[in-house]
Design an enzyme around this catalytic site. Structure first.
Site, PDB file in Angstrom:
ATOM      1  N   HIS A  17       5.937  -9.101   4.833  1.00 52.02           N
ATOM      2  CA  HIS A  17       4.568  -8.646   4.530  1.00 52.02           C
ATOM      3  C   HIS A  17       4.363  -8.541   3.009  1.00 52.02           C
ATOM      4  O   HIS A  17       3.327  -8.959   2.487  1.00 52.02           O
ATOM      5  CB  HIS A  17       4.329  -7.239   5.105  1.00 52.02           C
ATOM      6  N   LYS A  41      -1.678  -0.398  20.882  1.00 52.12           N
ATOM      7  CA  LYS A  41      -0.325  -0.737  20.452  1.00 52.12           C
ATOM      8  C   LYS A  41       0.341   0.573  20.021  1.00 52.12           C
ATOM      9  O   LYS A  41      -0.083   1.180  19.043  1.00 52.12           O
ATOM     10  CB  LYS A  41      -0.443  -1.688  19.256  1.00 52.12           C
ATOM     11  N   ARG A  90       4.298 -17.451  10.859  1.00 51.45           N
ATOM     12  CA  ARG A  90       5.742 -17.658  10.906  1.00 51.45           C
ATOM     13  C   ARG A  90       6.128 -18.828  11.802  1.00 51.45           C
ATOM     14  O   ARG A  90       7.003 -19.603  11.484  1.00 51.45           O
ATOM     15  CB  ARG A  90       6.439 -16.399  11.425  1.00 51.45           C
ATOM     16  N   SER A 128       8.489  -6.669  12.394  1.00 47.99           N
ATOM     17  CA  SER A 128       8.681  -5.219  12.366  1.00 47.99           C
ATOM     18  C   SER A 128       9.453  -4.709  13.579  1.00 47.99           C
ATOM     19  O   SER A 128      10.277  -3.801  13.461  1.00 47.99           O
ATOM     20  CB  SER A 128       7.326  -4.512  12.292  1.00 47.99           C
TER      21      SER A 128
HETATM   22  P1  ADP Z   1       2.702  -8.435  13.961  1.00 46.03           P
HETATM   23  O1  ADP Z   1       1.428  -9.255  13.968  1.00 46.03           O
HETATM   24  O2  ADP Z   1       3.940  -9.257  13.902  1.00 46.03           O
HETATM   25  O3  ADP Z   1       2.727  -7.297  14.956  1.00 46.03           O
HETATM   26  P2  ADP Z   1       1.637  -7.118  11.738  1.00 46.03           P
HETATM   27  O4  ADP Z   1       0.418  -6.817  12.539  1.00 46.03           O
HETATM   28  O5  ADP Z   1       2.206  -5.984  10.962  1.00 46.03           O
HETATM   29  O6  ADP Z   1       2.791  -7.646  12.620  1.00 46.03           O
HETATM   30  O7  ADP Z   1       1.419  -8.361  10.792  1.00 46.03           O
HETATM   31  C1  ADP Z   1       0.337  -8.492   9.930  1.00 46.03           C
HETATM   32  C2  ADP Z   1       0.304  -9.905   9.426  1.00 46.03           C
HETATM   33  O8  ADP Z   1       1.475 -10.211   8.697  1.00 46.03           O
HETATM   34  C3  ADP Z   1       0.197 -10.967  10.521  1.00 46.03           C
HETATM   35  O9  ADP Z   1      -0.650 -12.007  10.077  1.00 46.03           O
HETATM   36  C4  ADP Z   1       1.621 -11.471  10.642  1.00 46.03           C
HETATM   37  O10 ADP Z   1       1.657 -12.817  11.094  1.00 46.03           O
HETATM   38  C5  ADP Z   1       2.071 -11.384   9.193  1.00 46.03           C
HETATM   39  N1  ADP Z   1       3.532 -11.297   9.081  1.00 46.03           N
HETATM   40  C6  ADP Z   1       4.348 -10.445   9.712  1.00 46.03           C
HETATM   41  N2  ADP Z   1       5.636 -10.678   9.371  1.00 46.03           N
HETATM   42  C7  ADP Z   1       5.632 -11.736   8.521  1.00 46.03           C
HETATM   43  C8  ADP Z   1       6.646 -12.493   7.834  1.00 46.03           C
HETATM   44  N3  ADP Z   1       7.936 -12.221   7.995  1.00 46.03           N
HETATM   45  N4  ADP Z   1       6.252 -13.517   7.048  1.00 46.03           N
HETATM   46  C9  ADP Z   1       4.942 -13.816   6.923  1.00 46.03           C
HETATM   47  N5  ADP Z   1       3.941 -13.164   7.545  1.00 46.03           N
HETATM   48  C10 ADP Z   1       4.272 -12.131   8.335  1.00 46.03           C
END
Ligand code: ADP
Length: 162
Positions: A17, A41, A90, A128
């Site tokens: 992130h 969630k 990803r 996460s």
């Molecule tokens: P998730 O969608 O995996 O539950 P989040 O809601 O916290 O996690 O993610 C917010 C944004 O960050 C989403 O667009 C997700 O694809 C992106 N993201 C999460 N982890 C990564 C990573 N390792 N590399 C690039 N983008 C990421």
């Protein structure tokens, strides 16, 4: 002024992130990280804790701010006068979900563009929930999350065992 929202649950924020935030800060004048207060969630950390972890890990990004939102992102963008939503990609599995969300957000707010940034190869498998799983068993996650988050995870999982 070009302003982008970067929405997500960030439960907790990872180096993947942070990498997206750094790159977005170069592309936009202002980046507003929007932490979702998503009741569907169930999160390990409260929204306030998730905000604190992001703030403590982004002191080096002066054009980045963090807020909590519990409504539609398309509405939040309108209120915040943001032109874009940033999302990280990803894998192909991310694409299907993201395409649906981007199309719906476009429907809800015609002025809004979704900008996708590809993850760096080293963060490809980072998410996460994997971090929480490893941290719960006291595994070493220091390479994947900021130092402040390592501490928060350690406290969270020690507390839960008391
Ligand atoms: P998730 O969608 O995996 O539950 P989040 O809601 O916290 O996690 O993610 C917010 C944004 O960050 C989403 O667009 C997700 O694809 C992106 N993201 C999460 N982890 C990564 C990573 N390792 N590399 C690039 N983008 C990421």
């Amino acid at each position: 002024m070009r302003k982008a929202l970067y929405p997500g649950s960030f439960d907790p924020v990872t180096n993947g992130h942070i990498d997206i935030m750094q790159r977005a800060c170069k592309l936009f004048d202002e980046v507003l990280v929007v932490v979702s207060q998503n009741i569907a969630k169930r999160c390990t950390f409260t929204a306030e804790e998730r905000v604190e972890m992001i703030q403590q890990s982004t002191h080096h990004l002066p054009n980045l701010q963090v807020m909590i939102n519990d409504g539609l992102i398309a509405e939040c963008a309108r209120k915040q006068h943001a032109q874009a939503i940033i999302r990280g990609l990803r894998a192909v599995s991310d694409f299907e979900i993201e395409l649906k969300m981007a199309l719906m957000n476009k429907h809800l707010n015609q002025e809004l563009e979704t900008v996708f940034l590809m993850t760096q190869a080293r963060y490809l498998f980072l998410n996460s929930s994997l971090i929480r799983e490893v941290a719960a068993f006291h595994g070493d996650i220091a390479d994947f999350v900021p130092a402040y988050v390592v501490e928060c995870l350690r406290k969270k999982y020690n507390e839960n065992e008391l």
